[in-house]
Design a protein around this motif. Structure first.
Motif, PDB file in Angstrom:
ATOM      1  N   ALA A   1     -15.768  -3.339 -54.005  1.00  0.00           N
ATOM      2  CA  ALA A   1     -16.759  -4.121 -54.744  1.00  0.00           C
ATOM      3  C   ALA A   1     -18.143  -3.947 -54.117  1.00  0.00           C
ATOM      4  O   ALA A   1     -19.159  -3.891 -54.824  1.00  0.00           O
ATOM      5  CB  ALA A   1     -16.356  -5.598 -54.750  1.00  0.00           C
TER       6      ALA A   1
ATOM      7  N   GLU B   1     -13.541   3.232 -52.612  1.00  0.00           N
ATOM      8  CA  GLU B   1     -14.467   2.445 -53.426  1.00  0.00           C
ATOM      9  C   GLU B   1     -14.097   0.974 -53.322  1.00  0.00           C
ATOM     10  O   GLU B   1     -12.931   0.603 -53.379  1.00  0.00           O
ATOM     11  CB  GLU B   1     -14.373   2.904 -54.889  1.00  0.00           C
ATOM     12  CG  GLU B   1     -15.370   2.217 -55.804  1.00  0.00           C
ATOM     13  CD  GLU B   1     -15.227   2.666 -57.246  1.00  0.00           C
ATOM     14  OE1 GLU B   1     -16.193   3.210 -57.802  1.00  0.00           O
ATOM     15  OE2 GLU B   1     -14.132   2.475 -57.818  1.00  0.00           O
TER      16      GLU B   1
ATOM     17  N   THR C   1     -19.297  -1.237 -52.330  1.00  0.00           N
ATOM     18  CA  THR C   1     -19.873   0.089 -52.616  1.00  0.00           C
ATOM     19  C   THR C   1     -20.318   0.191 -54.077  1.00  0.00           C
ATOM     20  O   THR C   1     -21.333   0.829 -54.379  1.00  0.00           O
ATOM     21  CB  THR C   1     -18.890   1.227 -52.289  1.00  0.00           C
ATOM     22  OG1 THR C   1     -17.693   1.073 -53.060  1.00  0.00           O
ATOM     23  CG2 THR C   1     -18.537   1.238 -50.808  1.00  0.00           C
ATOM     24  N   LYS C   2     -19.565  -0.446 -54.959  1.00  0.00           N
ATOM     25  CA  LYS C   2     -19.981  -0.461 -56.379  1.00  0.00           C
ATOM     26  C   LYS C   2     -21.334  -1.146 -56.527  1.00  0.00           C
ATOM     27  O   LYS C   2     -22.190  -0.706 -57.304  1.00  0.00           O
ATOM     28  CB  LYS C   2     -18.938  -1.186 -57.232  1.00  0.00           C
ATOM     29  CG  LYS C   2     -17.635  -0.412 -57.439  1.00  0.00           C
ATOM     30  CD  LYS C   2     -16.670  -1.254 -58.265  1.00  0.00           C
ATOM     31  CE  LYS C   2     -15.319  -0.586 -58.412  1.00  0.00           C
ATOM     32  NZ  LYS C   2     -14.351  -1.455 -59.123  1.00  0.00           N
ATOM     33  N   GLN C   3     -21.523  -2.243 -55.781  1.00  0.00           N
ATOM     34  CA  GLN C   3     -22.787  -2.966 -55.846  1.00  0.00           C
ATOM     35  C   GLN C   3     -23.929  -2.119 -55.287  1.00  0.00           C
ATOM     36  O   GLN C   3     -25.033  -2.107 -55.845  1.00  0.00           O
ATOM     37  CB  GLN C   3     -22.676  -4.281 -55.068  1.00  0.00           C
ATOM     38  CG  GLN C   3     -23.882  -5.200 -55.194  1.00  0.00           C
ATOM     39  CD  GLN C   3     -24.206  -5.582 -56.621  1.00  0.00           C
ATOM     40  OE1 GLN C   3     -23.321  -5.884 -57.417  1.00  0.00           O
ATOM     41  NE2 GLN C   3     -25.488  -5.559 -56.976  1.00  0.00           N
TER      42      GLN C   3
ATOM     43  N   GLU D   1     -24.119   1.063 -55.426  1.00  0.00           N
ATOM     44  CA  GLU D   1     -24.430   2.052 -56.465  1.00  0.00           C
ATOM     45  C   GLU D   1     -25.283   1.437 -57.570  1.00  0.00           C
ATOM     46  O   GLU D   1     -26.226   2.064 -58.068  1.00  0.00           O
ATOM     47  CB  GLU D   1     -23.135   2.633 -57.032  1.00  0.00           C
ATOM     48  CG  GLU D   1     -22.383   3.515 -56.035  1.00  0.00           C
ATOM     49  CD  GLU D   1     -21.156   4.162 -56.636  1.00  0.00           C
ATOM     50  OE1 GLU D   1     -21.319   5.204 -57.297  1.00  0.00           O
ATOM     51  OE2 GLU D   1     -20.040   3.630 -56.451  1.00  0.00           O
ATOM     52  N   LEU D   2     -24.952   0.205 -57.952  1.00  0.00           N
ATOM     53  CA  LEU D   2     -25.746  -0.492 -58.966  1.00  0.00           C
ATOM     54  C   LEU D   2     -27.186  -0.702 -58.506  1.00  0.00           C
ATOM     55  O   LEU D   2     -28.110  -0.754 -59.318  1.00  0.00           O
ATOM     56  CB  LEU D   2     -25.100  -1.842 -59.309  1.00  0.00           C
ATOM     57  CG  LEU D   2     -23.808  -1.793 -60.131  1.00  0.00           C
ATOM     58  CD1 LEU D   2     -23.194  -3.187 -60.256  1.00  0.00           C
ATOM     59  CD2 LEU D   2     -24.086  -1.218 -61.532  1.00  0.00           C
TER      60      LEU D   2
END
Length: 453
Positions: free
Chosen positions: A43, A41, A45-47, A49-50
């Motif tokens: 920053a 994971e 991949t988090k974005q 997902e968002l």
């Protein structure tokens, strides 16, 4: 090949890669169902997902949609990856990122930026000029634009700005209308074998330019005379008067530069670039040349350059106060380190430079050990982290200590990540640079905290 309009479900193996994530965003914007796997994971991949793209971090074939039209994978994924093996067994259409870029650019006006270094910043500058000026483009970038916090955006205008990656010879699948070659240095020798083979690939890339297209290249590249000159062609260099385009009257201003762009039949005065590094002035010359080719008005070019905020991890100021300057950069090749160090020196000639470098790949460290040592010696203090292996297994006798052996300097340390945090907290250097293409960027916030405590 499959028609893009018929792709409803796309699955990415290695979705967190900078090029892969741009494609994921492209298909998501087109309304396709997009999901994927990555090992860790981040920053980015988090974005994703968002933004509504499902991402998971364990190899799990049950999470691959049964009705997947296309599986896109990155060469960085091991051949024995469970999901990749499963998709092959199920006879899914499996393609590389470069194949998809080929599909996307088949019927568009393509501005393709190549080079062993400089291509990400140059690509992002060009895409920003086209977006900010209202010309419009679809952008597939190899870095996160600070202006837009993304590596992809779309436009009604059927123009594509794409970073043409030489790794795995993938850029040979593109058909440029305008091709840019920023630099040709020996790199990816695990793929190419020799420096000559690298040059041959770039020569072949320029021969893919469409008949009515144009070539823009740095005047110092070693095989300039062998590039495709059957199309319109222009060269550029920082301050070489013999080049078709060069910069003059360069002045340092608030961590950036003001300069004149001088061509044989035109000039652009008082161009303001609000980012550091003289190599970025050169990148701006290439971007301005493209804009002039497209007929964008001079005042819009100047306005766009002045509003360009750069690219994440390309001469990125993490901290800039009276007490401390902290710059993070993606430099992972000796030529890139030279440009980084030279650029920092031009802005801060009187500050003691502490350079933290994380070597990337055992093969690259082995191939360029002497050149790395020579580049690193230009910093006042060097701190080396262990080699980031990425896709490689260790090579006997090759580690970060090899660079120390070759450096003619006593101001060099080999530290672990925890030791580096402690060293920065204790010494709090006035000018700190972190460089490398591995996971050194994950340390940036912790190092920043230690500087400002």
């Amino acid at each position: 090949m499959i028609e893009l309009k018929n792709i409803q479900t796309v699955y990415f193996i290695g979705i967190g890669g900078i090029g892969m994530s741009a494609l994921a965003r492209y298909f998501h914007a087109k309304g396709a169902h997009v999901s994927g796997y990555d090992r860790t994971e981040t920053a980015l991949t988090k974005q994703l997902e968002l933004e509504g793209i499902a991402v998971h971090y364990q190899e799990n074939t049950k999470l691959i949609p049964a009705e997947t039209d296309v599986v896109v994978y990155t060469p960085a994924i091991p051949a024995n990856n469970k999901e990749l093996v499963f998709c092959a067994e199920k006879k899914y259409l499996i393609v590389k990122r470069s194949d998809v870029l080929q599909w996307i650019t088949l019927h568009s006006f393509n501005i393709c930026i190549s080079g062993t270094h400089g291509k990400t910043t140059t690509s992002t500058m060009i895409a920003h000029i086209l977006r900010h000026s209202g010309y419009g483009c679809n952008a597939f970038l190899g870095g996160i634009s600070t202006n837009y916090q993304s590596n992809f955006w779309s436009s009604e205008n059927n123009v594509v700005v794409v970073e043409a990656d030489e790794y795995d010879r993938s850029f040979l699948k593109l058909l440029p209308n305008i091709a840019i070659v920023t630099a040709i240095d020996p790199d990816h020798l695990d793929i190419y074998g020799t420096a000559e083979a690298v040059e041959d690939a770039f020569i072949a890339f320029t021969k893919k330019i469409k008949k009515d297209g144009a070539l823009i290249y740095h005047s110092t590249i070693p095989c300039a005379d062998k590039l495709n000159k059957t199309v319109a062609h222009y060269n550029y260099a920082l301050s070489t008067p013999d080049a078709d385009v060069h910069a003059s009257q360069i002045q340092i201003q608030e961590g950036g530069y003001v300069f004149t762009v001088q061509a044989k039949y035109w000039q652009l005065t008082s161009v303001q670039l609000n980012m550091g590094g003289l190599h970025n002035v050169e990148n701006a010359l290439a971007a301005i040349l493209v804009a002039k080719q497209l007929g964008i008005a001079d005042h819009l070019i100047k306005e766009s350059i002045s509003t360009f905020k750069g690219v994440k991890r390309r001469f990125e100021f993490i901290l800039k106060t009276a007490q401390h300057v902290f710059i993070d950069d993606y430099a992972h090749h000796p030529a890139e380190l030279d440009a980084l160090i030279h650029g920092v020196r031009s802005l801060y000639p009187n500050k003691k430079m502490v350079l933290v470098f994380q070597p990337h790949l055992y093969s690259r460290t082995k191939d360029f050990a002497d050149a790395f040592a020579k580049s690193l010696q230009n910093a006042d203090q060097v701190i080396l982290l262990p080699i980031y292996p990425a896709r490689e297994l260790p090579i006997p006798g090759v580690d970060a200590a090899l660079l120390i052996e070759k450096m003619n300097s006593t101001n060099v340390l080999l530290l672990s990540k925890d030791e580096l945090i402690h060293w920065v907290a204790t010494n709090r250097p006035e000018l700190l640079i972190t460089a490398g293409a591995g996971d050194i960027d994950k340390m940036v916030e912790s190092l920043k905290e230690k500087l400002i405590e």
